[in-house]
Design an enzyme around this catalytic site. Structure first.
Site, PDB file in Angstrom:
ATOM      1  N   TRP A  81       0.813  -1.211   0.000  1.00 58.16           N
ATOM      2  CA  TRP A  81       0.000   0.000   0.000  1.00 58.16           C
ATOM      3  C   TRP A  81       0.846   1.260   0.000  1.00 58.16           C
ATOM      4  O   TRP A  81       0.584   2.190  -0.768  1.00 58.16           O
ATOM      5  CB  TRP A  81      -1.010  -0.006   1.155  1.00 58.16           C
ATOM      6  CG  TRP A  81      -2.115  -0.957   0.836  1.00 58.16           C
ATOM      7  CD1 TRP A  81      -2.417  -2.130   1.487  1.00 58.16           C
ATOM      8  CD2 TRP A  81      -3.054  -0.860  -0.250  1.00 58.16           C
ATOM      9  NE1 TRP A  81      -3.474  -2.754   0.873  1.00 58.16           N
ATOM     10  CE2 TRP A  81      -3.883  -2.005  -0.189  1.00 58.16           C
ATOM     11  CE3 TRP A  81      -3.266   0.069  -1.270  1.00 58.16           C
ATOM     12  CZ2 TRP A  81      -4.913  -2.226  -1.116  1.00 58.16           C
ATOM     13  CZ3 TRP A  81      -4.282  -0.156  -2.186  1.00 58.16           C
ATOM     14  CH2 TRP A  81      -5.093  -1.295  -2.091  1.00 58.16           C
ATOM     15  N   ASP A 127      -2.120   6.357   6.315  1.00 57.95           N
ATOM     16  CA  ASP A 127      -3.180   5.566   5.681  1.00 57.95           C
ATOM     17  C   ASP A 127      -3.574   4.528   6.724  1.00 57.95           C
ATOM     18  O   ASP A 127      -2.852   3.552   6.940  1.00 57.95           O
ATOM     19  CB  ASP A 127      -2.644   4.915   4.406  1.00 57.95           C
ATOM     20  CG  ASP A 127      -3.646   3.940   3.773  1.00 57.95           C
ATOM     21  OD1 ASP A 127      -4.732   3.717   4.353  1.00 57.95           O
ATOM     22  OD2 ASP A 127      -3.320   3.396   2.692  1.00 57.95           O
ATOM     23  N   LYS A 137     -12.971  -1.872   5.542  1.00 59.79           N
ATOM     24  CA  LYS A 137     -12.236  -2.830   6.359  1.00 59.79           C
ATOM     25  C   LYS A 137     -12.836  -2.893   7.767  1.00 59.79           C
ATOM     26  O   LYS A 137     -13.084  -3.949   8.292  1.00 59.79           O
ATOM     27  CB  LYS A 137     -10.750  -2.454   6.454  1.00 59.79           C
ATOM     28  CG  LYS A 137     -10.094  -2.063   5.135  1.00 59.79           C
ATOM     29  CD  LYS A 137      -9.918  -3.223   4.169  1.00 59.79           C
ATOM     30  CE  LYS A 137      -9.572  -2.826   2.740  1.00 59.79           C
ATOM     31  NZ  LYS A 137      -8.396  -2.004   2.535  1.00 59.79           N
TER      32      LYS A 137
HETATM   33  C1  LIG Z   1      -7.824  -1.473   1.173  1.00 56.90           C
HETATM   34  C2  LIG Z   1      -6.748  -0.487   1.322  1.00 56.90           C
HETATM   35  C3  LIG Z   1      -6.590   0.612   0.448  1.00 56.90           C
HETATM   36  C4  LIG Z   1      -7.401   0.783  -0.831  1.00 56.90           C
HETATM   37  O1  LIG Z   1      -8.703   0.996  -0.637  1.00 56.90           O
HETATM   38  P1  LIG Z   1      -9.652   1.163  -1.892  1.00 56.90           P
HETATM   39  O2  LIG Z   1     -10.926   1.521  -1.232  1.00 56.90           O
HETATM   40  O3  LIG Z   1      -9.685  -0.134  -2.631  1.00 56.90           O
HETATM   41  O4  LIG Z   1      -9.120   2.268  -2.726  1.00 56.90           O
HETATM   42  C5  LIG Z   1      -5.585   1.527   0.699  1.00 56.90           C
HETATM   43  N1  LIG Z   1      -4.768   1.380   1.749  1.00 56.90           N
HETATM   44  C6  LIG Z   1      -4.879   0.340   2.601  1.00 56.90           C
HETATM   45  C7  LIG Z   1      -3.942   0.238   3.739  1.00 56.90           C
HETATM   46  C8  LIG Z   1      -5.876  -0.612   2.420  1.00 56.90           C
HETATM   47  O5  LIG Z   1      -5.978  -1.645   3.272  1.00 56.90           O
END
Ligand SMILES: *Cc1c(COP(=O)(O)O)cnc(C)c1O
Length: 369
Positions: free
Chosen positions: A102, A176, A200
Site C-alpha cells: 500500500w 493511511d 475494512k
Molecule cells: C484497502 C486499502 C486501500 C485501498 O482501498 P480502496 O478503497 O480499494 O481504494 C488503501 N490502503 C490500505 C492500507 C488498504 O488496506
C-alpha cells in the site's frame, strides 16, 4: 437466530451482525420518515441528522481534537493517495516510507503530482520488518511524510506512530489507516492527516474517511478536482457534491455499535483495542508454537488486524481452504502477491471466531501427518 459463518476477509469485510440487522429493519422506513435512507435527499433534515450524528460519534470515539476536520469522501484509499498530494504537496517534495504494497502504491500515485523521496524501505526484507524512524532519510522542507500505519497485505503494523518532531522534522505526518482505523486509539499529536476506506473496519465500501488538521486545508494545487479539494469538502460539511449517503448511514450505525462495546471497565475504542490484542495473541501464539504453520513478519511489527500465514507444505493449501469453508470459516486465502493464507481480525470478528480458526488449524494439522 442462526449462527453466521466467521468471515476473515481483508475487505470488504465482515460487519457486526447487529449493524446489519438494524440496517435491514430500517431499509424501507427510516424512523417513521416513510423513506429508506438510500431514497433521501442528502440536503434534507433526515439525512443531515444522520450525517451529523455519524460525525460527532466518530469524533467522540476516536477523540478527534477540535482543530481537525472530519470529511466523508469517495474514491477509496487509492484515490486518497492522489488527493493527499493534490491538497498537501504545495509544490514541495513528499517523503514516503515504503513498508508494503500500500505505501508502495502511495509513492507511485504521489509521483504524478510531486517529487517523491522514499525516506526508508523494507523491500530488502521482503516487507517483513519496520525500518526504525531514527534511520529515515527525511527531506528538509518536505510538505508531508506518508506512512501506511497498517499494511493490509503484508501484515505489518506501526504499534506506535513516529514522532516526526523528535526526528527534527516539522512536516505533518500522513497516515493511511484504512485497515486498522477504530481498532486502537490514535495519537493525534503526531498526525496531520489520516485517511481510510470504510470497508475494512467501519462499514460498506464507498465511503472514505479523512481526518485532517485545519491548517493543512486550503492549499490544493490548481489542477485538483473541486470534488476532491479539502477546502470545498470541509466548508460544505462533506456535501459539496452528493456524498455516499447509504455508506455514511451504515458507518454511523457501526460507530454506535462501537460506543456500546465494553471489555471489563473499558468502553468504545479502548475496549476494541483490548479485544484486538487478545485475538491477535491467540492466533500468533498458536502459529508460533506450531511446526506446521508459519508467520514471517518480525514480532515487533506484526499486525493485529491482518495475519498472513503459510502452511509449511504449500501443497496442502487447497485442502486447508476447503476444510475451513466446511467449518464455516470463510475467505482465508492469502493475497495473490503474498500467497498462503490471511486471517483478518477486524472489530467485527469476535474472539469465538479466532478460537474456531485456531481449533480448525489444530485439527487440520492432526489429520495431515
Ligand atoms: C484497502 C486499502 C486501500 C485501498 O482501498 P480502496 O478503497 O480499494 O481504494 C488503501 N490502503 C490500505 C492500507 C488498504 O488496506
Amino acid at each position: 437466530m442462526t449462527i453466521r459463518p466467521y468471515n476473515f476477509s481483508a475487505g470488504p469485510a465482515a460487519m457486526p451482525e447487529e449493524v446489519l440487522q438494524q440496517a435491514a429493519a430500517e431499509m424501507l422506513d427510516w424512523h417513521g420518515s416513510g423513506m429508506g435512507v438510500m431514497e433521501m435527499s442528502h440536503r434534507g433534515k433526515e439525512f443531515m441528522s444522520i450525517a451529523s450524528q455519524a460525525e460527532s460519534d466518530l469524533r467522540e470515539l476516536l477523540a478527534v481534537p477540535a482543530n481537525f476536520r472530519i470529511l466523508f469522501m469517495q474514491g477509496g484509499g487509492l484515490a486518497e493517495n492522489a488527493i493527499v498530494p493534490l491538497n498537501l504537496s504545495r509544490g514541495a517534495a513528499v517523503d514516503v516510507v515504503v513498508t508494503g504494497s500500500w505505501s508502495h502504491k502511495s509513492a507511485s500515485e504521489a509521483r504524478r503530482y510531486a517529487q517523491v523521496n522514499v525516506a526508508a524501505s523494507n523491500e530488502a526484507d521482503r516487507h517483513t520488518t519496520l525500518p526504525a524512524p531514527a534511520g529515515w532519510r527525511l527531506t528538509p522542507g518536505a510538505s508531508y511524510v506518508h506512512i501506511c500505519s497498517n499494511e493490509t497485505i503484508h501484515g505489518i503494523e506501526f504499534h506506535e506512530l513516529p514522532d516526526l518532531k523528535a526526528l527534527g522534522s516539522d512536516a505533518p505526518l500522513v497516515i493511511d489507516f484504512s485497515s486498522h482505523v477504530a481498532s486502537r486509539p490514535v495519537d493525534w499529536s503526531r498526525v496531520g492527516l489520516a485517511f481510510g476506506g470504510a470497508q475494512k473496519n467501519l462499514g460498506p465500501a464507498g465511503v472514505t474517511l479523512v481526518v485532517v488538521r485545519e491548517d493543512l486545508i486550503g492549499h490544493a494545487l490548481p489542477v485538483c478536482p473541486s470534488a476532491f479539494d479539502y477546502r470545498l469538502v470541509a466548508d460544505n460539511a462533506s456535501m459539496y457534491n452528493t456524498p455516499p449517503t447509504y455508506g455514511i448511514y451504515v458507518a454511523g450505525l457501526t460507530f454506535q455499535w462501537l460506543k456500546r462495546q465494553m471489555e471489563g471497565t473499558l468502553t468504545g475504542i479502548a475496549a476494541m483495542e483490548a479485544r484486538n490484542v487478545a485475538k491477535a495473541k491467540l492466533l500468533y501464539d498458536f502459529i508460533d508454537g506450531s511446526g506446521f504453520y508459519v508467520n514471517k513478519v518480525a514480532r515487533d511489527c506484526r499486525s493485529r488486524m491482518n495475519v498472513p500465514f503459510f502452511l509449511r507444505d504449500e501443497s496442502r493449501n487447497e485442502a486447508f481452504l476447503a476444510g475451513a469453508k466446511e467449518r464455516g470459516l470463510l475467505q482465508l486465502k492469502g493475497h495473490k502477491s503474498v500467497g498462503g493464507m490471511r486471517a483478518s481480525l477486524y472489530n467485527a470478528m469476535p474472539m469465538a471466531g479466532v478460537q474456531a480458526l485456531v481449533d480448525y488449524m489444530r485439527d487440520f494439522e492432526s489429520t495431515q501427518s
